[in-house]
Design an enzyme around this catalytic site. Structure first.
Site, short mmCIF file in Angstrom:
data_model
loop_
_atom_site.label_atom_id
_atom_site.label_comp_id
_atom_site.label_asym_id
_atom_site.label_seq_id
_atom_site.Cartn_x
_atom_site.Cartn_y
_atom_site.Cartn_z
N ARG B 59 0.79 -1.24 0.00
CA ARG B 59 0.00 0.00 0.00
C ARG B 59 0.82 1.29 0.00
O ARG B 59 0.25 2.36 -0.15
CB ARG B 59 -0.98 0.05 1.18
CG ARG B 59 -1.99 -1.10 1.22
CD ARG B 59 -2.94 -1.05 0.04
NE ARG B 59 -3.99 -2.06 0.18
CZ ARG B 59 -4.44 -2.80 -0.84
NH1 ARG B 59 -3.93 -2.67 -2.04
NH2 ARG B 59 -5.40 -3.68 -0.66
N ASN B 89 -0.05 -1.66 -7.54
CA ASN B 89 -1.25 -0.78 -7.53
C ASN B 89 -1.25 0.18 -6.35
O ASN B 89 -2.18 0.21 -5.55
CB ASN B 89 -2.53 -1.60 -7.59
CG ASN B 89 -2.70 -2.53 -6.40
OD1 ASN B 89 -1.74 -2.85 -5.72
ND2 ASN B 89 -3.93 -2.95 -6.14
N ASP B 149 -1.82 -6.20 -11.41
CA ASP B 149 -2.72 -6.86 -10.47
C ASP B 149 -3.75 -5.90 -9.87
O ASP B 149 -3.43 -4.78 -9.48
CB ASP B 149 -1.94 -7.51 -9.33
CG ASP B 149 -2.88 -8.21 -8.38
OD1 ASP B 149 -3.53 -9.16 -8.80
OD2 ASP B 149 -3.00 -7.75 -7.22
N ASN B 275 -11.19 -10.44 -4.39
CA ASN B 275 -11.13 -10.60 -5.84
C ASN B 275 -9.87 -11.37 -6.23
O ASN B 275 -8.78 -10.91 -5.91
CB ASN B 275 -11.13 -9.23 -6.51
CG ASN B 275 -11.36 -9.32 -8.00
OD1 ASN B 275 -11.91 -10.29 -8.49
ND2 ASN B 275 -10.91 -8.32 -8.72
N ASP B 302 -1.65 -12.70 -1.53
CA ASP B 302 -2.54 -11.60 -1.95
C ASP B 302 -2.97 -10.78 -0.73
O ASP B 302 -4.12 -10.32 -0.64
CB ASP B 302 -3.76 -12.10 -2.74
CG ASP B 302 -4.44 -10.98 -3.53
OD1 ASP B 302 -3.94 -9.84 -3.53
OD2 ASP B 302 -5.47 -11.26 -4.16
N HIS B 306 -6.95 -3.26 4.18
CA HIS B 306 -7.90 -2.17 3.97
C HIS B 306 -8.25 -1.56 5.31
O HIS B 306 -8.43 -2.28 6.29
CB HIS B 306 -9.18 -2.67 3.29
CG HIS B 306 -8.99 -3.08 1.86
ND1 HIS B 306 -8.73 -2.17 0.87
CD2 HIS B 306 -8.99 -4.29 1.28
CE1 HIS B 306 -8.60 -2.81 -0.29
NE2 HIS B 306 -8.75 -4.10 -0.06
#
Lengths: 313, 427
Positions: B59, B89, B149, B275, B302, B306
């Site tokens: 992150r 990402n 990704d 996901n 993965d 959050h």
């Protein structure tokens, strides 16, 4: 029963009790002073994240006839449109002392979140969540079916009901399949394959792509609203083709048995899923469905909150 | 530099030894009790090569409220990892040499694991123009894995070119296989349950069709493809077929796809929103079998932190993803080792050697032999614990295992010979 989240929450006896209670309360609706003191001092919040004037008004009238205080909390023009979360909205309502929250939300499962997250202590009534369920609509449909086809008593054993239209996106269809099956009815879903939910084979009902084959053998047909925009997403090629293949017009209405009734949860798309002459025919019971909606919602609020009011006394 | 001794430890669950470590390298394997140096008690515990994760979201930069390279490194070390691949990402996206070097440097500063940045395949993950893959490969971060990704490189021409281009520096394209049109607004696995719950479906075919296309592209251009988070039985069949044809493809599976199934979605609790989505029990069975027989090469977490508000809401509004680093070993033990699907040596392959090879990390994934870099996870398979989000080192707490009792515990982690975790706590 603390919440009403899904039609699947109701046993046969509970569902019949709601319908019987609604029938008793209907008597009140016929009086000149349409009000009972039952829920005096209790607060019912209509929390509507989606526009639905008819459902909100129906709940509002139901709560007011039981003498509850009603607060309408609409997403538009409120803090919700400023990005407030469902959680903060719920905490606010809890702080204001809501005894029941009637929630309409565009997200499937939002009423479950409200009921199980510990954000609020009151009862939660699902007034339609996304493409999931709309249990009070199914109750009012069952009430209407019972009144017309079962002399207003008992369950719906053996009754044959066709539900036609955009089943995939319909919370009305989901709740009706569950409730009508619980009450013993035999439901057939009718839609083009693109508007049938994935896995419909395992639902507790039949399904067909051919409306003409089913209509002669049903006691009631329920037409669902089909949004013309669905054709943009390739669910069907054109409004004309849809209405030709699945719309209820007077030719098709003539295929129904003499006693069969025509239902629609509204709002109708005249000329799309239902033709104007069918919508205005004496077999169409849409206006009565609206009346029954108020009675059924009174019954639900009464059964969810009646005990609570006893406690406060 | 003085020596460190892992006393009485059982490499791969085999006979106990003292592992003697000096200058970051295993220098001796001797009879228990005979090693000389600073002793770390590991009596009866199992030593495995330090775990390598090819799929981690740290992150940083951009979402330091969810995780930072430091907190993610701490979570990794506590999970027995000595290397993680930080997905691209971030905000800004890791699509330039500047950003990947920043992430790499933050990893060096944290100093708990090798942080290997993954470079974006396309600029801004937009799927329009190829990012400067060569510059990222030549940067200090030495990027070898490239992935959009979170998004699929769905344009077939762009995917083909990326597969070809990375051959120049032995890179690999790690594909997030998700046909975008088939999964617009998708909320959960498409099946009977999604129809009943009124949640838009994410059909298995949307994953399988992309994997099928990409293995054929990889074959056509003779390049190397890695498939992220394989989640369906059909995907397993496609990968198995591709490997049987000699296509250079590797695949990973997440711990949550090895354990959890879609039934959990019926709670509408977004902690289970991820996901690709949780799938059916048949898929879980197929994924375990594929990991056992080597069709799937690696376990990858993965790990997707959050902040609370992104899960404390209605399902449709919630973010997709779940934490994984601190529970991966326990899930692997529970789903693969205990049922006898993987031996300890095979588990070491799936969690260390294979992922190190996929990411081309020369200093990781070594067997526990003299001369190997001392990246070691020391685990206690007989322990167990009840997971609590608040107890995790990750800055976020979105673990789907909260309240579950999971077997196994990572006791010590050594990163290049230095203990990063001792007795289950950061050293």
């Amino acid at each position: 029963m603390k919440h009403l989240l899904s039609a699947a929450d109701l046993s046969r006896d509970e569902a019949v009790l709601i319908l019987d209670t609604a029938a008793e309360l209907a008597a009140v609706t016929d009086r000149s002073v349409k009000k009972l003191p039952t829920l005096r001092g209790l607060t019912v919040v209509n929390l509507f994240f989606e526009d639905s004037t008819r459902t909100r008004i129906s709940f509002e009238v139901a709560a007011k006839r039981l003498s509850a205080d009603v607060i309408n909390f609409a997403a538009k023009g409120s803090s919700v449109s400023k990005g407030e979360s469902l959680k903060d909205t719920a905490l606010t309502l809890e702080a204001m002392g809501a005894d029941a929250v009637v929630i309409r939300h565009q997200a499937s499962g939002a009423p479950h979140r409200l009921a199980t997250s510990g954000w609020i202590g009151g009862s939660v009534v699902n007034a339609g969540d996304g493409t999931h369920e709309h249990p009070t609509q199914a109750l009012l449909d069952a009430f209407t079916l019972r009144r017309h086809l079962r002399d207003g008593a008992g369950d719906l054993a053996g009754l044959r009901v066709a539900i036609v239209g955009d089943i995939l996106h319909s919370r009305v269809a989901r709740s009706n399949v569950l409730l009508l099956q619980t009450l013993g009815a035999d439901v057939t879903l009718i839609a083009p394959p693109t508007l049938m939910p994935f896995g419909v084979e395992s639902w507790p009902c039949r399904f067909s792509y051919d409306i003409d084959a089913v209509l002669p053998d049903v006691d009631a047909v329920m037409m669902l609203r089909v949004q013309a925009e669905r054709m943009q997403a390739a669910y069907f090629p054109s409004s004309l083709e849809y209405s030709r293949m699945y719309g209820l017009d007077s030719r098709r209405m003539a295929m129904l048995p003499e006693h069969a009734i025509v239902m629609h949860p509204g709002p109708m798309n005249r000329g799309m899923e239902i033709s104007a002459d069918v919508a205005d025919s004496p077999r169409a019971v849409m206006v009565e469905q609206v009346t029954n909606g108020v009675n059924v919602r009174m019954a639900v609020l009464y059964l969810l909150l009646g005990g609570r009011q006893e406690e406060t006394r | 530099m003085s020596a460190t001794v892992l006393r009485g430890v059982r490499p791969y669950g085999e006979d106990p030894v003292d592992i003697v470590i000096a200058d970051g390298v295993i220098v001796d394997l001797v009879a228990p009790g005979s090693g000389d140096g600073e002793v770390i008690d590991a009596d009866g515990l199992i030593a495995l090569p330090g775990f390598v994760d090819v799929h981690t979201h740290l992150r940083e930069p951009g979402r330091e409220d969810a995780e930072t390279v430091r907190t993610g490194s701490q979570a990794a070390a506590l999970g027995g990892f000595t290397c993680v691949h930080a997905m691209a990402n971030t905000s800004p996206v890791a699509d330039t040499a500047g950003v990947v070097e920043q992430v790499w440097r933050l990893g060096q500063e944290a100093g708990l694991v090798d942080v290997r940045p993954v470079g974006a395949v396309t600029v801004g993950l937009e799927g329009q123009r190829m990012a400067e893959l060569g510059a990222m490969a030549e940067s200090a971060a030495r990027v070898r894995m490239f992935s959009d990704d979170g998004k699929c490189v769905h344009d077939a021409v762009l995917m083909r070119r990326a597969l070809e281009y990375v051959k120049a520096f032995d890179g690999v394209v790690a594909q997030h296989a998700q046909e975008p049109r088939l999964t617009e607004n998708a909320q959960m696995n498409e099946g009977e349950l999604s129809g009943r719950l009124g949640l838009a479906g994410w059909p298995a075919v949307a994953e399988e069709a992309i994997i099928a296309r990409d293995v054929l592209l990889a074959q056509h251009v003779g390049s190397r493809l890695h498939v992220c988070h394989v989640s369906t039985a059909g995907s397993v069949e496609v990968v198995r077929w591709a490997k049987s044809k000699g296509i250079n493809v590797t695949a990973e599976v997440t711990p949550h796809h090895l354990l959890l199934t879609e039934e959990l979605v019926a709670t509408y609790d977004p902690i289970y929103k991820v996901n690709p989505p949780l799938r059916r029990a048949e898929d879980v069975e197929a994924l375990r079998a594929a990991l056992a027989d080597g069709t799937i090469d690696a376990i990858a977490t993965d790990h997707a932190p959050h902040p609370r508000e992104d899960k404390d809401c209605e399902w449709a509004a919630a973010a997709m993803g779940m934490l994984g680093l601190e529970t991966a070993f326990s899930i692997a033990l529970d789903t693969m080792v205990r049922p006898g699907l993987l031996s300890w040596r095979e588990l070491a392959q799936r969690m260390s050697a294979a992922p190190a090879r996929i990411g081309r990390v020369a200093t990781q994934g070594h067997d526990l032999v003299v001369g190997a870099v001392a990246n070691i996870a020391v685990v206690d398979p007989s322990a167990s614990r009840v997971v609590s989000g608040a107890d995790l080192a990750s800055k976020s707490s979105n673990t789907p295992y909260a309240g579950m009792e999971l077997p196994g515990r990572v006791v010590h982690t050594l990163f290049a010979g230095t203990p990063t975790v001792r007795d289950g706590a950061l050293a």
